[in-house]
Motif scaffolding. Structure first.
Motif, short mmCIF file in Angstrom:
data_model
loop_
_atom_site.label_atom_id
_atom_site.label_comp_id
_atom_site.label_asym_id
_atom_site.label_seq_id
_atom_site.Cartn_x
_atom_site.Cartn_y
_atom_site.Cartn_z
N PHE A 67 26.27 39.55 42.33
CA PHE A 67 27.86 39.70 42.07
C PHE A 67 28.34 40.50 43.31
N SER A 68 28.95 39.89 44.01
CA SER A 68 29.59 40.46 45.22
C SER A 68 30.80 41.00 45.33
N SER A 69 31.65 40.98 44.28
CA SER A 69 32.80 42.00 44.12
C SER A 69 32.93 42.34 42.60
N PRO A 70 32.49 43.78 42.04
CA PRO A 70 32.85 43.83 40.71
C PRO A 70 34.28 43.92 40.34
N PHE A 71 34.32 43.92 38.95
CA PHE A 71 35.51 43.90 38.26
C PHE A 71 36.44 45.30 38.73
N GLY A 72 37.73 45.26 38.81
CA GLY A 72 38.44 46.44 38.84
C GLY A 72 38.70 47.12 40.19
N LEU A 73 38.01 46.63 41.35
CA LEU A 73 38.36 47.06 42.54
C LEU A 73 39.80 46.98 42.76
N LYS A 74 39.99 48.36 43.47
CA LYS A 74 41.52 48.56 44.18
C LYS A 74 41.47 47.78 45.45
N ARG A 75 42.24 46.63 45.51
CA ARG A 75 42.18 45.49 46.73
C ARG A 75 43.01 45.95 47.74
N TYR A 76 42.42 45.49 48.93
CA TYR A 76 43.47 45.79 50.24
C TYR A 76 43.03 44.55 51.08
N PHE A 77 44.31 43.66 51.48
CA PHE A 77 43.94 42.45 51.91
C PHE A 77 44.62 42.84 53.31
N ASN A 78 44.13 42.71 54.32
CA ASN A 78 44.53 42.88 55.90
C ASN A 78 45.42 44.30 55.61
N GLN A 79 44.64 45.23 55.14
CA GLN A 79 45.15 46.51 54.88
C GLN A 79 46.44 46.96 54.17
N GLN A 80 46.73 45.76 53.39
CA GLN A 80 47.91 45.94 52.39
C GLN A 80 47.56 46.04 50.97
N PRO A 81 47.91 46.94 50.07
CA PRO A 81 47.49 47.12 48.79
C PRO A 81 48.01 45.91 48.08
N ARG A 82 47.01 45.50 47.23
CA ARG A 82 47.56 44.50 46.28
C ARG A 82 46.76 44.76 44.86
N ASN A 83 47.03 43.89 43.94
CA ASN A 83 46.67 43.95 42.44
C ASN A 83 45.28 44.16 42.28
N PRO A 84 44.63 45.00 41.44
CA PRO A 84 43.13 45.32 41.37
C PRO A 84 42.47 43.93 40.90
N HIS A 85 41.21 44.05 41.27
CA HIS A 85 40.50 42.83 41.06
C HIS A 85 40.26 42.58 39.61
N SER A 86 40.72 41.52 38.90
CA SER A 86 40.79 41.27 37.76
C SER A 86 39.66 40.51 37.03
N GLY A 87 38.66 40.38 37.89
CA GLY A 87 37.58 39.53 37.54
C GLY A 87 36.38 39.91 38.26
N LEU A 88 35.21 39.03 38.11
CA LEU A 88 33.88 39.36 38.65
C LEU A 88 33.69 38.17 39.63
N ASP A 89 33.28 38.70 41.03
CA ASP A 89 32.81 37.41 41.83
C ASP A 89 31.50 37.28 42.05
N ILE A 90 31.08 36.03 41.80
CA ILE A 90 29.64 35.69 41.85
C ILE A 90 29.46 34.75 43.23
N ALA A 91 28.70 35.26 44.20
CA ALA A 91 28.37 34.72 45.24
C ALA A 91 27.30 33.57 45.27
N ALA A 92 27.75 32.33 45.33
CA ALA A 92 26.99 31.36 45.36
C ALA A 92 27.46 30.20 46.39
N PRO A 93 26.45 29.31 46.70
CA PRO A 93 26.92 28.38 47.93
C PRO A 93 27.94 27.45 47.34
N GLU A 94 28.58 26.77 48.23
CA GLU A 94 29.70 25.78 47.93
C GLU A 94 28.83 24.48 47.30
#
Length: 278
Positions: A154-181
């Protein structure tokens, strides 16, 4: 309404087994509330104008029910929450929760500052997704438990307060599972595919309807192997992990939506693999 005998047996199994068939209760924004109530007849329940999954609660006595309520991430914990049960109000409380912050660098600057045409596209895509999340179906039995749709940490858990390029965006509304392409993505429970598409932020995307206001979302796929209207059994392949849309690398973004509120998928899962804390 759901068959009482079937759901009664599910709840009995929940009480008797460590492999719970109900989601874990967490009365916080992004969580799930299991709200007991009494009603003489099969009830119709709604929360914030969205219909709610209801199951019998025979262990509590006759005419007893449980509302399985998804709580939005933007819910106000200082205010009493209100269910509408056959036209009558029932209040329940939630607690606040502070989610951690995550700072990400996105190379495609349009995925951080979309141009007007990008925003028009996303508005259309958001409407398609909202229609899928709001869809109400009544299969023979409710889905109350999920397997994991992909193998990986699990690379990014649910609910994180997210900042893209230092800009605030909506919270992370899911769970990221790191896996190879190219790694397989499997249906974690039975359902029907309601929407597929290549979306501006989400990349190649699938939404599966599991019935009674519960649906699942799969984003950033390299390949989609299903089509809208297709019935899926648990374990069947949905597609392949990719890095399409707004990403920093290959992974699966997996969301669960309950009464059109995005909730923590792990509340429905017993398996708890390694969580990457970087």
């Amino acid at each position: 309404m759901l068959p009482v005998l079937l759901l009664g047996s599910l709840l009995t199994a929940h009480a008797a087994s460590a492999d719970s068939r109900l989601p874990q209760e967490s009365r916080v924004p992004g969580g799930v509330a299991l709200v007991p109530f009494q009603a003489a007849a099969a009830p119709r329940v709604s929360y914030q104008d969205a219909r709610v999954l209801v199951v019998p609660n025979p262990a509590a006595g006759p005419d007893q029910w449980l509302a399985v309520v998804g709580i939005p991430l933007d819910a106000d914990a200082s205010a009493s929450q209100q269910l509408d049960i056959n036209g009558k109000a029932l209040a329940f409380d939630i607690k606040d929760k502070t989610y951690k912050a995550q700072y990400l660098t996105v190379k495609n600057k349009r995925h951080v500052d979309p141009d007007p045409e990008d925003l028009k596209r996303w508005t259309r895509e958001r409407a398609e997704m909202d229609a899928a999340f709001s869809y109400w179906s009544e299969p023979a039995a409710p889905v109350l438990h999920f397997a994991l749709p992909a193998d990986g940490r699990f690379s990014s858990p649910f609910g994180l307060k997210r900042y893209f390029n230092q800009q605030p965006r909506n919270p992370h509304s899911g769970l990221d599972i790191a896996a190879p392409e190219g790694a397989p993505i499997r249906a974690p429970a039975p359902g029907v595919v309601r929407a597929t598409g290549n979306y501006f932020f989400n990349g190649n995307t699938i939404i599966v309807d599991h019935g009674f206001g519960l649906s699942s979302l799969y984003c950033h796929l390299s390949r989609i192997d299903v089509a809208p209207g297709q019935s899926m059994a648990a374990g069947e392949q949905l597609g392949l992990v990719g890095k399409t849309g707004r990403v920093t690398g290959a992974h699966l973004h997996w969301s669960l939506s309950l009464n059109n509120a995005r909730v923590d998928p792990l509340l429905f899962v017993n398996e708890q693999p390694f969580i990457d804390k970087k």
